[in-house]
Scaffold this motif. Structure first.
Motif, short mmCIF file in Angstrom:
data_model
loop_
_atom_site.label_atom_id
_atom_site.label_comp_id
_atom_site.label_asym_id
_atom_site.label_seq_id
_atom_site.Cartn_x
_atom_site.Cartn_y
_atom_site.Cartn_z
N ASP A 95 0.83 -1.21 0.00
CA ASP A 95 0.00 0.00 0.00
C ASP A 95 0.87 1.26 0.00
O ASP A 95 0.60 2.21 -0.73
N ALA A 96 1.92 1.24 0.84
CA ALA A 96 2.80 2.40 0.91
C ALA A 96 3.45 2.65 -0.45
O ALA A 96 3.58 3.79 -0.89
N ALA A 98 2.20 1.75 -3.38
CA ALA A 98 1.16 2.24 -4.28
C ALA A 98 0.96 3.74 -4.06
O ALA A 98 0.81 4.51 -5.02
N GLN A 99 0.95 4.17 -2.80
CA GLN A 99 0.75 5.58 -2.49
C GLN A 99 1.90 6.41 -3.04
O GLN A 99 1.69 7.46 -3.65
N LYS A 100 3.11 5.93 -2.83
CA LYS A 100 4.30 6.63 -3.34
C LYS A 100 4.25 6.73 -4.86
O LYS A 100 4.52 7.78 -5.43
N ILE A 101 3.90 5.61 -5.50
CA ILE A 101 3.84 5.60 -6.97
C ILE A 101 2.79 6.60 -7.46
O ILE A 101 3.03 7.38 -8.37
N GLY A 102 1.64 6.59 -6.80
CA GLY A 102 0.56 7.52 -7.17
C GLY A 102 1.01 8.96 -7.09
O GLY A 102 0.78 9.76 -8.01
N ILE A 103 1.68 9.30 -5.98
CA ILE A 103 2.14 10.69 -5.79
C ILE A 103 3.19 11.04 -6.85
O ILE A 103 3.10 12.08 -7.50
N GLU A 105 3.69 9.71 -9.74
CA GLU A 105 3.11 9.74 -11.08
C GLU A 105 2.43 11.09 -11.33
O GLU A 105 2.59 11.69 -12.38
N MET A 106 1.69 11.56 -10.32
CA MET A 106 1.01 12.85 -10.48
C MET A 106 2.03 13.98 -10.61
O MET A 106 1.91 14.84 -11.47
N GLU A 107 3.05 13.92 -9.77
CA GLU A 107 4.07 14.98 -9.82
C GLU A 107 4.80 14.97 -11.17
O GLU A 107 5.06 16.03 -11.73
N GLU A 110 2.48 16.43 -13.84
CA GLU A 110 2.36 17.88 -13.71
C GLU A 110 3.65 18.57 -14.16
O GLU A 110 3.62 19.63 -14.76
N GLU A 113 3.73 18.46 -17.93
CA GLU A 113 2.78 19.46 -18.46
C GLU A 113 3.39 20.86 -18.40
O GLU A 113 3.24 21.65 -19.31
#
Lengths: 120, 246
Positions: A95-96, A98-103, A105-107, A110, A113
């Motif tokens: 889970d940790a 997945a959370q790190k990957i999610g953050i 990926e968004m960064e 952005e 972009e």
């Protein structure tokens, strides 16, 4: 006598199986160590079965086989609890991650972009 | 007073029908905050719709449950030095016009954690089902007793947290029954927890995770989880130094 040979063989087979699994990198030493110890213990008690008998009677078991089943049952219950804790640990690590990957990926998105915006 | 950095965390799982409206409602309140939708492994267009409506979106590679999703928000808030984190459900149940009231006690340093409650006068407008009400009542009494602070709506996910709580929950946030358990953990850290009255709507999409027939089973499980939290003992304030871990 043949029973004694059989149980020694089973113990030795388990021992070498675990070693082979470590060699093939299917098991790490951390997890293999306990199994190697148990396999050696099985070989020891197969050879010196009087010790086992003595222990069983001292603890009040009428049949040695009952004692062996009882010990095995306790061992597997303990093992299950231990495995559940490993599972939970893996779960929270997963889970940790997945959370790190999610953050990240968004960064990254952005950031891309922003760069594309500057270039364009 | 310096402008505080506020993050609004919106956990969402398969909420493509509601997420756009929720985000737009939050943005229309005019609060100077970053809206962060945590798309918790949805199989629908939740992420796309949230992004197109102006939110920042973190998509988790698989479903981690509400606790995992909210903790992602706390991690992000901590890593990016946010002062306040506000949690709003993505299903449109929470009336976002109360976000200002929710973060006010934190801005004024009255509380570390603020919970929006449906059961604090004067509103008490939202009526949940009979069984659900029994469950909420039971936990309300149990948690109020164990935490020695009056909590009327322990399952409310409409909350605000200060920097201290962001740090604590970014490191560890309960996964099983996050809402009631988080109150317990906050109190173990000596946090000041406060409830303010808010209005909530009936869930507009999705299903409540508390089903009628499963209520009793749910109550037993949550009670155990809460009591186990109690056994963890008082926490040190080491986590409140705000030093970012590497």
């Amino acid at each position: 006598m043949s029973l004694k040979i059989l149980s020694v063989l089973v113990g030795l087979f388990s021992f070498f199986l675990v070693i082979e699994l470590v060699r093939r990198e299917k098991l790490t030493f951390k997890y293999a160590f306990g199994w190697l110890f148990i396999a050696l213990l099985a070989v020891f008690f197969s050879i010196f079965d009087r010790t086992l008998e003595g222990m069983a009677h001292w603890l009040g078991f009428e049949l040695v086989s009952n004692f062996i089943f009882f010990v095995l049952l306790c061992f597997f219950v303990f093992l299950s609890i231990l495995l559940t804790t490993f599972l939970c640990e893996q779960d929270s690590r997963n889970d940790a991650m997945a959370q790190k990957i999610g953050i990240l990926e968004m960064e990254l998105k952005e950031f891309k972009e922003r760069i594309e915006g500057k270039d364009g | 007073m310096l402008q505080k950095k506020v993050l609004i965390i919106v956990p969402a799982y398969n909420e493509e029908d509601r997420i756009k409206k929720t985000v737009e409602e939050i943005l229309s309140t005019g609060i100077a905050a970053k809206v962060l939708v945590i798309n918790d492994g949805s199989r629908d267009d939740t992420a796309k719709k949230a992004k197109s409506s102006g939110a920042h979106v973190i998509s988790l590679p698989f479903n981690t449950g509400i606790g995992g999703a909210v903790q992602t928000g706390f991690r992000y808030a901590f890593e990016n030095d946010f002062d306040i984190a506000c949690q709003v459900d993505g299903d449109g149940q929470h009336d976002v016009s109360y976000i200002g009231a929710l973060i006010k006690p934190i801005l004024e340093n009255e509380s570390d954690m603020v919970i929006g409650s449906r059961f604090v006068p004067p509103f008490m407008g939202y009526q949940s089902s009979f069984v659900r009400k029994i469950g909420i009542n039971f936990f309300s009494h149990l948690i109020s007793f164990l935490c020695s602070v009056k909590i009327t709506d322990p399952t409310s996910g409409f909350r605000a947290y200060n920097k201290k709580m962001i740090h604590i929950f970014s490191q560890s946030y309960p996964a099983d029954f996050p809402e009631p358990e988080a109150i317990m953990i906050a109190r173990l850290y000596g946090a000041r927890v406060k409830e303010i009255p808010v209005e909530m709507r009936k869930r507009q999409t999705g299903h409540s995770s508390i089903r009628y027939l499963a209520t009793l089973y749910y109550m037993i499980k949550v009670t155990f989880a809460i009591l186990l939290n109690l056994l963890k003992g008082k926490k040190s304030n080491a986590a409140t130094t705000y030093v970012r871990s590497t």
